[in-house]
Enzyme design. Structure first.
Site, PDB file in Angstrom:
ATOM      1  CE1 TYR A   1       1.340  -2.121   6.605  1.00 56.90           C
ATOM      2  CE2 TYR A   1       3.418  -2.976   7.452  1.00 56.90           C
ATOM      3  CZ  TYR A   1       2.047  -2.803   7.577  1.00 56.90           C
ATOM      4  OH  TYR A   1       1.401  -3.299   8.679  1.00 56.90           O
TER       5      TYR A   1
ATOM      6  N   GLY B   1      -1.905  -3.244   8.517  1.00 54.34           N
ATOM      7  CA  GLY B   1      -2.684  -4.481   8.427  1.00 54.34           C
ATOM      8  C   GLY B   1      -3.601  -4.465   7.236  1.00 54.34           C
TER       9      GLY B   1
END
Length: 513
Positions: A54, A61
Site C-alpha cells: 500500500y 484509499g
C-alpha cells in the site's frame, strides 16, 4: 537569523513558532539525512518486489486494491498530489501554511516515511526561500490528516499551482522556485502520499493558539483585577489559602496574578462604607480565578497533547525500525481535534465572564457609584453603552464557535474513510475565537481603566496605575465626552494583542503566570 535544526525525534512548540512567525531558517541534521536514506532503501526494495504494498505499488484509499505497474508509479504520485489539491475558499494565513510545511518536514525527517533526502531538503529550501503555497480554507476533514491543505503545499514542491513569494505577491510556484534556484521535485514511490498524510495543519494552529491564549489569560487576569478594583470589590477572595483547599493549579495561578495586580490598592475593601453594604462580590468578579483557572488547566492538557503530537511521526504506511512497512491509523486527527474544541469552549467562557464584568461597570444600579455607562454627562453622552454591545456580539459568536467540530463526521472515500475528525475545522474556528477573545478583553480593559479614573479621591494599585498609563500612551483614551469610539477600541485591541498590557504591569508585579 535563528536556525531550527530538524532531527529524527520531533520538534518543539518554540521551533514551530520560530519558523511560522519568525521566519527562522530550517536545516536537516545529519542524523535525519541518514535516517531518510535508510528508510528510502527499504521502500526501494519493496517497490522492486512483485507483491503489492500500500502506498508504494497500489492506489490509495478506496482504490488501494489496484496494483500499479512500475511505469505508472511516478504518475500515480503526481496524480495524488494534483487531485487532492482540491481546496476552496479564502487563502489560509501565511503563518499557518509555514507551520504546516514545517511540521510535515518534521515527520518526513523522522525516517519513518520513506521519502528521499532530496525531497526533504527541497521542503527546507522552500521554507528558507520564503515561498508559501496558496492553501485554501476548505478541503480538510482532519482524516487522513489535512489532505487538501498538504496537497497544495506538495503541489508547489512540484513546481505547480500558486504560491506567495517573499515579497507577498502570489505567482505561479514554478516561477518562484526557479528564481530561488530550487529544482521542482519529481516524486517517486510513496512520496506523494507521504507529503499529504498528517495532522500538520491542525497541530500548527493548536501550537500557535496555545501561545496566544497563554498571553490572553494573563491579560484577562489583569483586566479582572482592574474591574474588581473599579467596583470597590474585595481582594480577600484571592488569598492563596482559599485556593489551596481546591488545588487546581490554574485557579491558584489566576488568583495570584490578580492579587499581585491589586497589591497596594486604595479602592478595594470598601464594602461596609457604602449605604448598601455587600457581603460578597458578584460571581463574575468573585469567581474570576475559578473560571480563568479552569481555562488555564485546559491549556495545560492541550499543551500535553501537542507535545506528544510534536514528537510523533504521522504517516500511512510507515517504515518501522525493523524494516517493516505497515499501514496504520495514526493520521486520524481525534487527539488534536478534541483539545482544539476544548480550548474554544474555555475561551468562550472566559470571554463571557469578561463581558459580564464590563456590563456591571456600566450599570449604575450595580456599579456602586459610577456614572451610567461611564458617561461624562449621562443622557447627553451615551458613554460606553455600545462598546458593551460590541463585546456582547463577540461573545455570542464565541459561543457559536464553541460548538464542537470533532463531534461531527461525514464519511468519505466511498466509505473507506468512514469516520473523520474534523480537526482542521476545529482549528480554524479556534483561531477566530482567539481573535474575538482579544477584542473582548480589550473592551473590558477600556471600561475598567475609565472606571478607575472616575473613582475620584481613591488611589488605584501601583500596577493598575502602570497599566492605565501605558494604555493611555498607546492611544487608549480616558474619560471624557462622547467621541468616535471605534479608534479607541482598536487601540485597546492592539495594546492587548501586542502584549503591551502584560508588559506594563510586570515591572510592578514581577513575572505573572
Amino acid at each position: 537569523m535563528h536556525t531550527v535544526v530538524v532531527g529524527t525525534s520531533g520538534t518543539t512548540a518554540e521551533d514551530v513558532i520560530a519558523v511560522a512567525r519568525g521566519n527562522a531558517r530550517v536545516e536537516l541534521s545529519g542524523e535525519a539525512l541518514d535516517a531518510l536514506a535508510r528508510a528510502r532503501e527499504i521502500v526501494d526494495a519493496l517497490a522492486a518486489k512483485p507483491e503489492p504494498v500500500y502506498g508504494v505499488s497500489t492506489g490509495f484509499g478506496a482504490l488501494a486494491s489496484r496494483h500499479i505497474s512500475p511505469e505508472l508509479r511516478a504518475q500515480l504520485q503526481r496524480n495524488i498530489v494534483r487531485s487532492h489539491a482540491a481546496g476552496m475558499g479564502p487563502r489560509v494565513e501565511r503563518e499557518v501554511v509555514r507551520a504546516l510545511m514545517f511540521l510535515r518536514l518534521k515527520t518526513v525527517a523522522s525516517g519513518h516515511t520513506g521519502v528521499r533526502p532530496s525531497v526533504a531538503q527541497t521542503m527546507a529550501d522552500v521554507l528558507n526561500a520564503g515561498i508559501t503555497p496558496v492553501v485554501h480554507e476548505y478541503g480538510s476533514l482532519g482524516c487522513s490528516g489535512d489532505l487538501a491543505p498538504l496537497s497544495h503545499c506538495a503541489l508547489a514542491l512540484m513546481g505547480e499551482g500558486d504560491a506567495e513569494g517573499p515579497d507577498g505577491t502570489v505567482r505561479p510556484a514554478g516561477e518562484l522556485l526557479a528564481e530561488a534556484g530550487i529544482a521542482p521535485v519529481e516524486l517517486r514511490e510513496k512520496e506523494g502520499l507521504a507529503l499529504l498524510n498528517g495532522t500538520d495543519g491542525m497541530l500548527g494552529m493548536l501550537v500557535m493558539a496555545l501561545a496566544d491564549l497563554g498571553k490572553l489569560y494573563t491579560s484577562a487576569d489583569i483586566t479582572a483585577a482592574l474591574t474588581l478594583e473599579a467596583l470597590l470589590g474585595t481582594e480577600k477572595v484571592l488569598q492563596p489559602e482559599l485556593h489551596a483547599i481546591r488545588p487546581h493549579p490554574g485557579q491558584s495561578a489566576s488568583a495570584a496574578n490578580m492579587a499581585a495586580v491589586l497589591k497596594g490598592s486604595g479602592l478595594t475593601g470598601h464594602f461596609q462604607e457604602e449605604s448598601a453594604p455587600r457581603v460578597q462580590d458578584a460571581y463574575s468578579v468573585r469567581c474570576a480565578p475559578q473560571v480563568a483557572g479552569a481555562g488555564r488547566d485546559t491549556m495545560a492538557h492541550a499543551a500535553l497533547v501537542a507535545s506528544r503530537e510534536l514528537a510523533a511521526a504521522v504517516d500511512n504506511p510507515v517504515v518501522l525500525p525493523d524494516g517493516r512497512v505497515e499501514s496504520n491509523g495514526n493520521f486520524h486527527g481525534a487527539p488534536v481535534a478534541y483539545v482544539l474544541d476544548f480550548l474554544a469552549i474555555a475561551a468562550a467562557d472566559l470571554g463571557s465572564i469578561a463581558e459580564r464584568r464590563t456590563d456591571r461597570l456600566l450599570d449604575k444600579n450595580r456599579s456602586h457609584g459610577l456614572p451610567p455607562f461611564l458617561a461624562d454627562d449621562a443622557g447627553v453622552d451615551s458613554g460606553l453603552m455600545i462598546a458593551q454591545y460590541t463585546q456582547a456580539a463577540l461573545v455570542s459568536e464565541m459561543k457559536r464557535l464553541a460548538v464542537p467540530a470533532s463531534a461531527d463526521s461525514i464519511p468519505s472515500s466511498a466509505m473507506q474513510e468512514d469516520h473523520v475528525s474534523m480537526g482542521w475545522s476545529a482549528a480554524r474556528k479556534l483561531r477566530t475565537a482567539v481573535d474575538n477573545l482579544t477584542r473582548i478583553i480589550a473592551i473590558e480593559l477600556y471600561a475598567a481603566t475609565r472606571a478607575i479614573e472616575l473613582r475620584h479621591g481613591l488611589t488605584a494599585a501601583p500596577a493598575s496605575r502602570a497599566a492605565i498609563e501605558a494604555a493611555r500612551a498607546a492611544g487608549v483614551q480616558g474619560p471624557g465626552p462622547d467621541r468616535f469610539l471605534a479608534p479607541d477600541l482598536a487601540a485597546a485591541d492592539a495594546f492587548v494583542r501586542s502584549g503591551g498590557l502584560v508588559a506594563a504591569v510586570e515591572p510592578v508585579t514581577g513575572p505573572l503566570a
